[in-house]
Scaffold this motif. Sequence first.
Motif, PDB file in Angstrom:
ATOM      1  N   LEU A 147       0.838  -1.195   0.000  1.00 14.12           N
ATOM      2  CA  LEU A 147       0.000   0.000   0.000  1.00 14.12           C
ATOM      3  C   LEU A 147       0.878   1.252   0.000  1.00 14.12           C
ATOM      4  O   LEU A 147       2.081   1.180   0.217  1.00 14.12           O
ATOM      5  CB  LEU A 147      -0.912  -0.008   1.229  1.00 14.12           C
ATOM      6  N   THR A 148       0.258   2.394  -0.226  1.00  8.24           N
ATOM      7  CA  THR A 148       0.992   3.657  -0.155  1.00  8.24           C
ATOM      8  C   THR A 148       0.617   4.407   1.123  1.00  8.24           C
ATOM      9  O   THR A 148       1.442   4.562   2.019  1.00  8.24           O
ATOM     10  CB  THR A 148       0.717   4.514  -1.399  1.00  8.24           C
ATOM     11  N   ILE A 149      -0.631   4.852   1.233  1.00  9.90           N
ATOM     12  CA  ILE A 149      -1.132   5.468   2.461  1.00  9.90           C
ATOM     13  C   ILE A 149      -2.449   4.787   2.805  1.00  9.90           C
ATOM     14  O   ILE A 149      -3.522   5.188   2.330  1.00  9.90           O
ATOM     15  CB  ILE A 149      -1.327   6.992   2.313  1.00  9.90           C
ATOM     16  N   PRO A 150      -2.415   3.718   3.616  1.00  7.27           N
ATOM     17  CA  PRO A 150      -3.649   3.043   3.982  1.00  7.27           C
ATOM     18  C   PRO A 150      -4.486   3.901   4.919  1.00  7.27           C
ATOM     19  O   PRO A 150      -3.969   4.514   5.856  1.00  7.27           O
ATOM     20  CB  PRO A 150      -3.171   1.767   4.678  1.00  7.27           C
ATOM     21  N   ASN A 151      -5.790   3.953   4.662  1.00 13.00           N
ATOM     22  CA  ASN A 151      -6.731   4.620   5.555  1.00 13.00           C
ATOM     23  C   ASN A 151      -7.915   3.713   5.795  1.00 13.00           C
ATOM     24  O   ASN A 151      -8.287   2.906   4.966  1.00 13.00           O
ATOM     25  CB  ASN A 151      -7.166   5.963   4.976  1.00 13.00           C
ATOM     26  N   GLY A 152      -8.548   3.886   6.953  1.00 14.82           N
ATOM     27  CA  GLY A 152      -9.471   2.909   7.467  1.00 14.82           C
ATOM     28  C   GLY A 152      -8.621   1.930   8.287  1.00 14.82           C
ATOM     29  O   GLY A 152      -7.631   2.333   8.894  1.00 14.82           O
ATOM     30  N   PRO A 153      -9.012   0.667   8.322  1.00 12.52           N
ATOM     31  CA  PRO A 153     -10.151   0.100   7.615  1.00 12.52           C
ATOM     32  C   PRO A 153     -11.466   0.416   8.305  1.00 12.52           C
ATOM     33  O   PRO A 153     -11.496   0.969   9.408  1.00 12.52           O
ATOM     34  CB  PRO A 153      -9.857  -1.400   7.647  1.00 12.52           C
ATOM     35  N   ALA A 154     -12.573   0.050   7.639  1.00 13.16           N
ATOM     36  CA  ALA A 154     -13.910   0.175   8.198  1.00 13.16           C
ATOM     37  C   ALA A 154     -14.604  -1.167   8.067  1.00 13.16           C
ATOM     38  O   ALA A 154     -14.502  -1.822   7.026  1.00 13.16           O
ATOM     39  CB  ALA A 154     -14.695   1.262   7.458  1.00 13.16           C
ATOM     40  N   PHE A 155     -15.316  -1.574   9.127  1.00  7.81           N
ATOM     41  CA  PHE A 155     -15.948  -2.890   9.176  1.00  7.81           C
ATOM     42  C   PHE A 155     -17.464  -2.764   9.253  1.00  7.81           C
ATOM     43  O   PHE A 155     -17.994  -1.797   9.812  1.00  7.81           O
ATOM     44  CB  PHE A 155     -15.460  -3.660  10.409  1.00  7.81           C
ATOM     45  N   ASP A 156     -18.141  -3.781   8.725  1.00 12.44           N
ATOM     46  CA  ASP A 156     -19.587  -3.842   8.883  1.00 12.44           C
ATOM     47  C   ASP A 156     -19.921  -4.333  10.289  1.00 12.44           C
ATOM     48  O   ASP A 156     -19.037  -4.611  11.107  1.00 12.44           O
ATOM     49  CB  ASP A 156     -20.221  -4.725   7.798  1.00 12.44           C
ATOM     50  N   ALA A 157     -21.222  -4.452  10.582  1.00 10.70           N
ATOM     51  CA  ALA A 157     -21.656  -4.765  11.943  1.00 10.70           C
ATOM     52  C   ALA A 157     -21.181  -6.131  12.412  1.00 10.70           C
ATOM     53  O   ALA A 157     -20.942  -6.340  13.607  1.00 10.70           O
ATOM     54  CB  ALA A 157     -23.178  -4.675  12.028  1.00 10.70           C
ATOM     55  N   THR A 158     -21.028  -7.079  11.505  1.00  8.04           N
ATOM     56  CA  THR A 158     -20.627  -8.432  11.876  1.00  8.04           C
ATOM     57  C   THR A 158     -19.118  -8.625  11.892  1.00  8.04           C
ATOM     58  O   THR A 158     -18.624  -9.655  12.368  1.00  8.04           O
ATOM     59  CB  THR A 158     -21.239  -9.465  10.908  1.00  8.04           C
ATOM     60  N   GLY A 159     -18.391  -7.653  11.361  1.00  5.96           N
ATOM     61  CA  GLY A 159     -16.945  -7.793  11.266  1.00  5.96           C
ATOM     62  C   GLY A 159     -16.491  -8.757  10.204  1.00  5.96           C
ATOM     63  O   GLY A 159     -15.330  -9.175  10.191  1.00  5.96           O
ATOM     64  N   THR A 160     -17.379  -9.106   9.267  1.00  2.00           N
ATOM     65  CA  THR A 160     -17.020 -10.058   8.213  1.00  2.00           C
ATOM     66  C   THR A 160     -16.770  -9.379   6.866  1.00  2.00           C
ATOM     67  O   THR A 160     -16.395 -10.044   5.907  1.00  2.00           O
ATOM     68  CB  THR A 160     -18.111 -11.128   8.053  1.00  2.00           C
ATOM     69  N   THR A 161     -16.999  -8.069   6.794  1.00  2.00           N
ATOM     70  CA  THR A 161     -16.658  -7.280   5.605  1.00  2.00           C
ATOM     71  C   THR A 161     -15.785  -6.121   6.033  1.00  2.00           C
ATOM     72  O   THR A 161     -16.103  -5.420   7.004  1.00  2.00           O
ATOM     73  CB  THR A 161     -17.920  -6.746   4.902  1.00  2.00           C
ATOM     74  N   MET A 162     -14.680  -5.913   5.327  1.00  2.23           N
ATOM     75  CA  MET A 162     -13.746  -4.832   5.626  1.00  2.23           C
ATOM     76  C   MET A 162     -13.503  -4.007   4.371  1.00  2.23           C
ATOM     77  O   MET A 162     -13.296  -4.557   3.285  1.00  2.23           O
ATOM     78  CB  MET A 162     -12.408  -5.394   6.119  1.00  2.23           C
ATOM     79  N   TYR A 163     -13.548  -2.692   4.536  1.00  2.00           N
ATOM     80  CA  TYR A 163     -13.184  -1.751   3.479  1.00  2.00           C
ATOM     81  C   TYR A 163     -11.851  -1.107   3.846  1.00  2.00           C
ATOM     82  O   TYR A 163     -11.641  -0.698   4.990  1.00  2.00           O
ATOM     83  CB  TYR A 163     -14.249  -0.667   3.329  1.00  2.00           C
ATOM     84  N   LEU A 164     -10.957  -1.009   2.872  1.00  3.14           N
ATOM     85  CA  LEU A 164      -9.638  -0.421   3.092  1.00  3.14           C
ATOM     86  C   LEU A 164      -9.324   0.537   1.957  1.00  3.14           C
ATOM     87  O   LEU A 164      -9.412   0.158   0.777  1.00  3.14           O
ATOM     88  CB  LEU A 164      -8.573  -1.517   3.159  1.00  3.14           C
ATOM     89  N   ALA A 165      -8.959   1.769   2.303  1.00  2.00           N
ATOM     90  CA  ALA A 165      -8.582   2.770   1.303  1.00  2.00           C
ATOM     91  C   ALA A 165      -7.067   2.831   1.163  1.00  2.00           C
ATOM     92  O   ALA A 165      -6.331   2.688   2.142  1.00  2.00           O
ATOM     93  CB  ALA A 165      -9.114   4.143   1.707  1.00  2.00           C
ATOM     94  N   ASP A 166      -6.618   3.029  -0.065  1.00  5.17           N
ATOM     95  CA  ASP A 166      -5.237   3.439  -0.336  1.00  5.17           C
ATOM     96  C   ASP A 166      -5.364   4.807  -0.993  1.00  5.17           C
ATOM     97  O   ASP A 166      -5.800   4.917  -2.147  1.00  5.17           O
ATOM     98  CB  ASP A 166      -4.528   2.433  -1.234  1.00  5.17           C
ATOM     99  N   SER A 167      -5.021   5.844  -0.249  1.00  3.41           N
ATOM    100  CA  SER A 167      -5.447   7.197  -0.629  1.00  3.41           C
ATOM    101  C   SER A 167      -4.845   7.725  -1.921  1.00  3.41           C
ATOM    102  O   SER A 167      -5.589   8.188  -2.796  1.00  3.41           O
ATOM    103  CB  SER A 167      -5.184   8.162   0.535  1.00  3.41           C
ATOM    104  N   PRO A 168      -3.520   7.719  -2.112  1.00  2.00           N
ATOM    105  CA  PRO A 168      -2.980   8.361  -3.321  1.00  2.00           C
ATOM    106  C   PRO A 168      -3.518   7.816  -4.639  1.00  2.00           C
ATOM    107  O   PRO A 168      -3.831   8.600  -5.542  1.00  2.00           O
ATOM    108  CB  PRO A 168      -1.471   8.163  -3.176  1.00  2.00           C
TER     109      PRO A 168
END
Length: 294
Positions: A147-168
């Motif tokens: 990755l370059t600049i990871p931001n997040g991650p963010a999880f759904d209510a169950t913790g079984t889906t994760m979103y991860l940003a790489d900003s640049p």
Amino acid sequence: MELTEPTVWSTDRLELGEGLRWVDDRLVLVDLLAGRLLEANGAGPAPLRELRRLDVPLGAVAPVADRPGDLLAAAGTGVSLLPVTGDPRPVVDLVGDAPEPTRMNDAVADPHGRFWAGSMTYAGIPGGGTLYRLNPGAVPVPAVTGLTIPNGPAFDATGTTMYLADSPPGEVDRFTVDPGTGDLHGREPFLRLAPADGSPDGMAVDAAGHLWVALWGGSAVRRYRPDGSLDREIRLPAAQPAGICLGGPGLRRLFIGTARLGLTSPGPTDGAVLAVDVPVPGLPTAHATAPGAD
């Protein structure tokens, strides 16, 4: 008080307002490069209160389960415990021996008590960033590399889906998370943003499973449906929204941290904390399992 438009929530103007979390009916955030842990009044606009000042960058914190007031922090080159009283206690150094000067960035706990923390080089070198997973009682794992600049991650209510940003590069990917181990599977592109949109920075999933994204350089936050289509955009009076969370009454207040960093002529609200009410509530803030616990 209903906030129908983005409202300035702080008299302070931060260099890099990040890591917003709704903890114990209060808004906690950081001024990242200054190493400042701050608290905002959830009831109405007011000056921020400084809770701690570290001598290293402070990326983000998560409350610790069964230890009221204690916070787990991505700080400096690793993770530290910030007890409610007393000095910070180092937990693990993650990037102190990296070949390029590197620091921790965003971090969050997932609904299963794991702590996820991203690293980045100070120079923003492509591929120099990593997302680490800290399972309770286990050795930290580099869960996503390159990755370059990871931001997040963010999880759904169950913790079984994760979103991860790489900003640049303007990318947000979605992963399936094994609830028992935290192992990641099925990485897929979720968002690919054009430079004119801004860069994806802080993120939060709401109770309907939609993803809010702060757009650094885009003067906006957006809410995306689970299929990746745009649901709504809120324009902001600040160029660099960085961190977001849903809190306040009924978890329906979207708080946004912004930054003055890098702006040659900051506007009057660049660096402010902003707030606006939204129809769908957020999720309760997840707590990290105490370091050393199984």
